[in-house]
Motif scaffolding. Structure first.
Motif, PDB file in Angstrom:
ATOM      1  N   PHE A 103       0.920  -1.187   0.009  1.00 51.74           N
ATOM      2  CA  PHE A 103      -0.164   0.071  -0.090  1.00 51.74           C
ATOM      3  C   PHE A 103       0.657   1.084  -0.005  1.00 51.74           C
ATOM      4  N   ALA A 104       0.172   2.344  -0.702  1.00 55.25           N
ATOM      5  CA  ALA A 104       1.081   3.534  -0.578  1.00 55.25           C
ATOM      6  C   ALA A 104       1.060   4.216   0.577  1.00 55.25           C
ATOM      7  N   SER A 105       0.453   4.035   1.566  1.00 53.26           N
ATOM      8  CA  SER A 105       0.627   4.528   2.953  1.00 53.26           C
ATOM      9  C   SER A 105      -0.057   3.700   3.955  1.00 53.26           C
ATOM     10  N   ARG A 106       0.514   3.645   5.272  1.00 55.68           N
ATOM     11  CA  ARG A 106      -0.060   3.189   6.156  1.00 55.68           C
ATOM     12  C   ARG A 106      -1.628   3.320   6.613  1.00 55.68           C
ATOM     13  N   ASP A 107      -1.992   4.348   6.357  1.00 50.45           N
ATOM     14  CA  ASP A 107      -3.451   4.615   6.369  1.00 50.45           C
ATOM     15  C   ASP A 107      -4.257   3.855   5.314  1.00 50.45           C
ATOM     16  N   GLU A 108      -3.705   3.779   4.098  1.00 53.69           N
ATOM     17  CA  GLU A 108      -4.557   3.045   3.126  1.00 53.69           C
ATOM     18  C   GLU A 108      -4.574   1.544   3.567  1.00 53.69           C
ATOM     19  N   TRP A 109      -3.332   1.085   3.844  1.00 59.51           N
ATOM     20  CA  TRP A 109      -3.483  -0.368   4.534  1.00 59.51           C
ATOM     21  C   TRP A 109      -4.629  -0.458   5.580  1.00 59.51           C
ATOM     22  N   ASP A 110      -4.466   0.431   6.387  1.00 54.87           N
ATOM     23  CA  ASP A 110      -5.449   0.577   7.702  1.00 54.87           C
ATOM     24  C   ASP A 110      -6.952   0.385   7.204  1.00 54.87           C
ATOM     25  N   GLU A 111      -7.166   1.328   6.076  1.00 54.71           N
ATOM     26  CA  GLU A 111      -8.566   1.296   5.435  1.00 54.71           C
ATOM     27  C   GLU A 111      -9.039   0.040   4.915  1.00 54.71           C
ATOM     28  N   THR A 112      -8.111  -0.468   4.210  1.00 51.98           N
ATOM     29  CA  THR A 112      -8.401  -1.708   3.389  1.00 51.98           C
ATOM     30  C   THR A 112      -8.559  -2.971   4.465  1.00 51.98           C
ATOM     31  N   PHE A 113      -7.705  -2.945   5.338  1.00 48.83           N
ATOM     32  CA  PHE A 113      -7.685  -4.160   6.423  1.00 48.83           C
ATOM     33  C   PHE A 113      -8.937  -3.803   7.225  1.00 48.83           C
ATOM     34  N   THR A 114      -9.390  -2.855   7.410  1.00 46.15           N
ATOM     35  CA  THR A 114     -10.866  -2.489   8.334  1.00 46.15           C
ATOM     36  C   THR A 114     -11.721  -3.040   7.572  1.00 46.15           C
ATOM     37  N   ALA A 115     -11.856  -2.786   6.179  1.00 42.48           N
ATOM     38  CA  ALA A 115     -12.952  -3.139   5.296  1.00 42.48           C
ATOM     39  C   ALA A 115     -13.003  -4.572   5.102  1.00 42.48           C
ATOM     40  N   LEU A 116     -11.722  -5.345   4.904  1.00 40.44           N
ATOM     41  CA  LEU A 116     -11.755  -6.720   4.852  1.00 40.44           C
ATOM     42  C   LEU A 116     -12.343  -7.500   6.016  1.00 40.44           C
ATOM     43  N   THR A 117     -11.875  -6.954   7.123  1.00 41.42           N
ATOM     44  CA  THR A 117     -12.294  -7.458   8.562  1.00 41.42           C
ATOM     45  C   THR A 117     -13.822  -7.234   8.706  1.00 41.42           C
ATOM     46  N   ALA A 118     -14.447  -6.085   8.379  1.00 42.69           N
ATOM     47  CA  ALA A 118     -15.770  -5.703   8.683  1.00 42.69           C
ATOM     48  C   ALA A 118     -16.699  -6.466   7.745  1.00 42.69           C
ATOM     49  N   GLU A 119     -16.311  -7.034   6.471  1.00 39.88           N
ATOM     50  CA  GLU A 119     -17.051  -7.747   5.712  1.00 39.88           C
ATOM     51  C   GLU A 119     -17.647  -9.214   6.406  1.00 39.88           C
ATOM     52  N   HIS A 120     -16.913  -9.625   7.366  1.00 42.87           N
ATOM     53  CA  HIS A 120     -17.190 -10.763   7.926  1.00 42.87           C
ATOM     54  C   HIS A 120     -18.047 -10.494   9.342  1.00 42.87           C
ATOM     55  N   ARG A 121     -18.345  -9.352   9.552  1.00 46.74           N
ATOM     56  CA  ARG A 121     -19.623  -8.820  10.463  1.00 46.74           C
ATOM     57  C   ARG A 121     -19.078  -9.431  12.072  1.00 46.74           C
ATOM     58  N   PRO A 122     -17.808  -9.275  12.596  1.00 44.43           N
ATOM     59  CA  PRO A 122     -17.464  -9.848  13.655  1.00 44.43           C
ATOM     60  C   PRO A 122     -18.094  -9.147  14.799  1.00 44.43           C
ATOM     61  N   ASP A 123     -18.172 -10.019  15.924  1.00 45.48           N
ATOM     62  CA  ASP A 123     -18.811  -9.602  17.320  1.00 45.48           C
ATOM     63  C   ASP A 123     -17.396  -9.442  18.025  1.00 45.48           C
ATOM     64  N   LEU A 124     -16.480 -10.052  17.880  1.00 44.69           N
ATOM     65  CA  LEU A 124     -15.193  -9.836  18.415  1.00 44.69           C
ATOM     66  C   LEU A 124     -14.100  -9.958  17.361  1.00 44.69           C
ATOM     67  N   VAL A 125     -13.017  -9.068  17.443  1.00 44.16           N
ATOM     68  CA  VAL A 125     -11.713  -9.254  16.674  1.00 44.16           C
ATOM     69  C   VAL A 125     -10.677  -9.696  17.697  1.00 44.16           C
ATOM     70  N   ILE A 126      -9.912 -10.726  17.331  1.00 44.70           N
ATOM     71  CA  ILE A 126      -9.065 -11.216  18.293  1.00 44.70           C
ATOM     72  C   ILE A 126      -7.663 -11.045  17.654  1.00 44.70           C
ATOM     73  N   GLY A 127      -6.699 -10.353  18.202  1.00 37.80           N
ATOM     74  CA  GLY A 127      -5.195 -10.439  17.883  1.00 37.80           C
ATOM     75  C   GLY A 127      -4.606 -11.602  18.635  1.00 37.80           C
ATOM     76  N   ALA A 128      -4.253 -12.474  17.703  1.00 38.93           N
ATOM     77  CA  ALA A 128      -3.700 -13.679  18.168  1.00 38.93           C
ATOM     78  C   ALA A 128      -2.391 -13.843  17.559  1.00 38.93           C
ATOM     79  N   GLY A 129      -1.117 -13.090  18.293  1.00 39.07           N
ATOM     80  CA  GLY A 129       0.013 -13.138  17.612  1.00 39.07           C
ATOM     81  C   GLY A 129       0.123 -12.247  16.340  1.00 39.07           C
TER      82      GLY A 129
END
Length: 201
Positions: free
Chosen positions: A63-89
């Protein structure tokens, strides 16, 4: 209703595997609906595939910027409609877009008793300080470095002959058990956050 979990990984995925195993019991109350990663070719993604769980990858260098990565990663995660997001390593710090979208739903496990010894070298720093009790902390993620509200903690005694490796391994065992226990509790009973106080159930 079964809680929807999205698990984020950067490596071997042992915590992910523990959650996948727990979710095979209908009484656990949760299911892993997706696995997100910041790199390809890691064991965590192989574990997801073996379990039949969809996965997605967004690499920061792509990605061109960290913000662009963050926006994309947010959208990819949101597609799955999580009740909880878990950072596991998961070794990437997410940005404001992700934190705003999943505020109060994004949790992480840390290998020290916060607020002591934040950062990536918890066991090493604890040993260097000479503490007699180390441990692991499950907490919500906010904009700081391991500063979010604490959900649970487990103590691990420091032995006189401990090395960073031996202490780390014992902490990992306690940390994994705590993660599985509390994700299940949160899935079944819910949680409330009042300032820095977290009540499960």
């Amino acid at each position: 209703m079964t809680a929807r979990l999205v698990v984020l990984v950067s490596g071997s995925g042992t915590n992910l595997q523990a959650l996948l195993d727990a979710c095979t019991d209908p009484a656990y109350g949760a299911t892993v609906v997706a696995v997100g990663a910041d790199r390809h070719g890691i064991a965590g993604l192989t574990r997801a595939q073996a379990a039949g769980v969809p996965s997605y990858v967004a690499r920061v260098p792509d990605f061109a910027s960290r913000d662009e990565w963050d926006e994309t990663f947010t959208a990819l995660t949101a597609e799955h409609r999580p009740d909880l997001v878990i950072g596991a390593g998961f070794l990437k710090l997410v940005g404001k877009t992700f934190l705003d979208r999943f505020e109060g739903r994004y949790i992480n496990t840390h290998n020290a008793l916060l607020p002591s010894f934040p950062g990536i070298h918890g066991p090493r720093d604890a040993l260097a300080y000479g503490v007699k009790v180390a441990g692991a902390t499950l907490h919500f993620v906010d904009g700081g470095m391991d500063t979010g509200a604490i959900i649970a903690q487990v103590a691990v005694p420091v032995l006189d002959d401990d090395t960073e490796d031996t202490l780390s391994e014992r902490i990992k065992d306690a940390e994994r058990a705590q993660l599985v226990d509390y994700v299940g509790r949160m899935a079944r009973a819910g949680w409330t956050i009042n300032g820095r106080k977290v009540i499960v159930g």
